[in-house]
Design an enzyme around this catalytic site. Structure first.
Site, PDB file in Angstrom:
ATOM      1  N   ARG A  25      16.151 -39.088 -10.745  1.00  0.00           N
ATOM      2  CA  ARG A  25      17.141 -38.403 -11.577  1.00  0.00           C
ATOM      3  C   ARG A  25      16.510 -37.617 -12.715  1.00  0.00           C
ATOM      4  O   ARG A  25      16.903 -36.479 -13.005  1.00  0.00           O
ATOM      5  CB  ARG A  25      18.162 -39.415 -12.112  1.00  0.00           C
ATOM      6  CG  ARG A  25      19.207 -38.849 -13.070  1.00  0.00           C
ATOM      7  CD  ARG A  25      19.799 -37.528 -12.631  1.00  0.00           C
ATOM      8  NE  ARG A  25      20.266 -37.552 -11.240  1.00  0.00           N
ATOM      9  CZ  ARG A  25      20.402 -36.465 -10.502  1.00  0.00           C
ATOM     10  NH1 ARG A  25      20.052 -35.285 -10.963  1.00  0.00           N
ATOM     11  NH2 ARG A  25      20.835 -36.555  -9.264  1.00  0.00           N
TER      12      ARG A  25
ATOM     13  N   LYS B  97      20.616 -20.320 -28.693  1.00  0.00           N
ATOM     14  CA  LYS B  97      21.711 -21.168 -28.183  1.00  0.00           C
ATOM     15  C   LYS B  97      21.213 -21.934 -26.954  1.00  0.00           C
ATOM     16  O   LYS B  97      21.611 -21.675 -25.821  1.00  0.00           O
ATOM     17  CB  LYS B  97      22.921 -20.309 -27.846  1.00  0.00           C
ATOM     18  CG  LYS B  97      23.503 -19.602 -29.064  1.00  0.00           C
ATOM     19  CD  LYS B  97      24.624 -18.647 -28.690  1.00  0.00           C
ATOM     20  CE  LYS B  97      25.150 -17.919 -29.921  1.00  0.00           C
ATOM     21  NZ  LYS B  97      26.196 -16.932 -29.588  1.00  0.00           N
TER      22      LYS B  97
ATOM     23  N   LYS C 184      21.622 -11.925 -41.318  1.00  0.00           N
ATOM     24  CA  LYS C 184      23.011 -11.745 -40.913  1.00  0.00           C
ATOM     25  C   LYS C 184      23.911 -11.536 -42.127  1.00  0.00           C
ATOM     26  O   LYS C 184      23.443 -11.450 -43.268  1.00  0.00           O
ATOM     27  CB  LYS C 184      23.469 -12.928 -40.071  1.00  0.00           C
ATOM     28  CG  LYS C 184      22.716 -13.069 -38.754  1.00  0.00           C
ATOM     29  CD  LYS C 184      23.425 -14.011 -37.811  1.00  0.00           C
ATOM     30  CE  LYS C 184      22.794 -13.974 -36.432  1.00  0.00           C
ATOM     31  NZ  LYS C 184      23.602 -14.714 -35.439  1.00  0.00           N
TER      32      LYS C 184
ATOM     33  N   GLU D 182      21.352  -7.789 -38.726  1.00  0.00           N
ATOM     34  CA  GLU D 182      22.588  -7.615 -37.961  1.00  0.00           C
ATOM     35  C   GLU D 182      23.557  -6.736 -38.748  1.00  0.00           C
ATOM     36  O   GLU D 182      23.786  -6.966 -39.938  1.00  0.00           O
ATOM     37  CB  GLU D 182      23.218  -8.975 -37.694  1.00  0.00           C
ATOM     38  CG  GLU D 182      24.516  -8.922 -36.906  1.00  0.00           C
ATOM     39  CD  GLU D 182      25.135 -10.294 -36.757  1.00  0.00           C
ATOM     40  OE1 GLU D 182      24.938 -10.907 -35.700  1.00  0.00           O
ATOM     41  OE2 GLU D 182      25.789 -10.755 -37.717  1.00  0.00           O
TER      42      GLU D 182
ATOM     43  N   ASP E 162      26.137  -5.560 -33.712  1.00  0.00           N
ATOM     44  CA  ASP E 162      27.009  -6.667 -33.335  1.00  0.00           C
ATOM     45  C   ASP E 162      28.405  -6.190 -32.949  1.00  0.00           C
ATOM     46  O   ASP E 162      29.109  -5.568 -33.751  1.00  0.00           O
ATOM     47  CB  ASP E 162      27.114  -7.664 -34.491  1.00  0.00           C
ATOM     48  CG  ASP E 162      27.909  -8.905 -34.123  1.00  0.00           C
ATOM     49  OD1 ASP E 162      27.706  -9.424 -33.017  1.00  0.00           O
ATOM     50  OD2 ASP E 162      28.737  -9.338 -34.947  1.00  0.00           O
TER      51      ASP E 162
END
Length: 283
Positions: free
Chosen positions: A99, A134, A166, A195, A216
């Protein structure tokens, strides 16, 4: 590149095995300790295979005497029903590692497969698809390796290797120019990305000397406008990165605007594990 990840692979695997085995695999201990078996890993769907170093390390840490024979290369495109690797060793150790080894191979192959899909969507446009931060906690470097295996590219690795200024950073610093100037003073050798959300902010970031400007949630029309404005006058031309609200439908349209790169969090955060299974082979 994987040589540079050697320590990461060992740490990832050590932590995963401790999490899974704990005080011992009580089910595997039902099998006689000397019993030998062969096993094969089968892929149940089309995929880009990634994660061999992690898979190998699982069995190396459990039992260095286990033999692995890979039938596919890292980064290879495989078909449903294709056998990937054969293993030979004690049954207990094969089943104990199953596993954990499969988790790494399934997850990283999922990331690589998704990355290859997005890379194919923009083929011929000369634009780079970038990942983001992320990622799954603890698997940052592993997933970024898988992104490269799939044919896409890495954004910054963490908060330490490049600036990404940002909206809140801009507000706290007192403005775009002030934020860029402070970054240049703080770490002169680091890439400065900022950004922006409007054409006016884009022009301000360009004038401030940002190395990369993240556009963005710009529409396709505004991206085209920014690309054209970025070609004017003698100001050093920053790289332009599109980000936010990008789907498989809009991706080719965005790639055609002349943008330099497109960052997509879905490469790593929305990946689906590839369907694999291990079966003992009768001999």
């Amino acid at each position: 590149m994987i040589t540079e990840l050697k320590d990461t692979v060992q740490i990832n695997v050590r932590q995963a095995l401790q999490e899974d085995i704990g005080s011992g695999d009580i089910t595997a201990n039902l099998i006689p300790s000397a019993q030998q078996e062969q096993a094969g890993i089968i892929c149940r769907e089309q995929a880009i295979i990634c994660g061999r170093p992690w898979f190998d390390e699982v069995f190396r840490q459990i039992d260095p005497l286990i033999k692995l024979e890979w039938l596919v290369k890292e980064g290879e495109h495989v078909q449903p029903g294709q056998e990937l690797v054969r293993l030979q060793g004690t049954a207990r150790h094969l089943l104990t590692g199953e596993r954990c080894a499969m988790n790494f191979l399934q997850t990283l192959s999922g990331t690589a497969t998704r990355s290859r899909h997005f890379a194919n969507l923009v083929a011929g446009h000369g634009v780079k698809i970038l990942d983001t931060r992320k990622t799954l906690p603890g698997l940052r470097l592993a997933q970024k390796y898988a992104v490269r295996t799939g044919g896409c590219h890495n954004h910054r690795i963490g908060l330490y290797d490049a600036f990404l200024i940002k909206e809140n950073h801009i507000a706290a610093c007192g403005g775009i120019h002030e934020a860029v100037a402070k970054a240049r003073q703080t770490a002169p050798g680091k890439v400065i990305e900022i950004e922006v959300e409007t054409i006016e902010e884009f022009l301000a970031a360009r004038a401030a000397g940002a190395d990369t400007i993240m556009l963005d949630n710009f529409s396709v029309e505004l991206l085209k406008e920014a690309v054209q404005l970025n070609k004017k006058d003698g100001v050093p031309r920053p790289l332009l990165e599109a980000s936010g609200g990008i789907s498989e439908t809009t991706l080719p349209l965005i790639a055609a605007t002349g943008i330099d790169c497109i960052s997509i969090g879905a490469l790593t955060k929305d990946c689906k594990a590839v369907d694999l299974s291990m079966r003992l082979i009768e001999t």
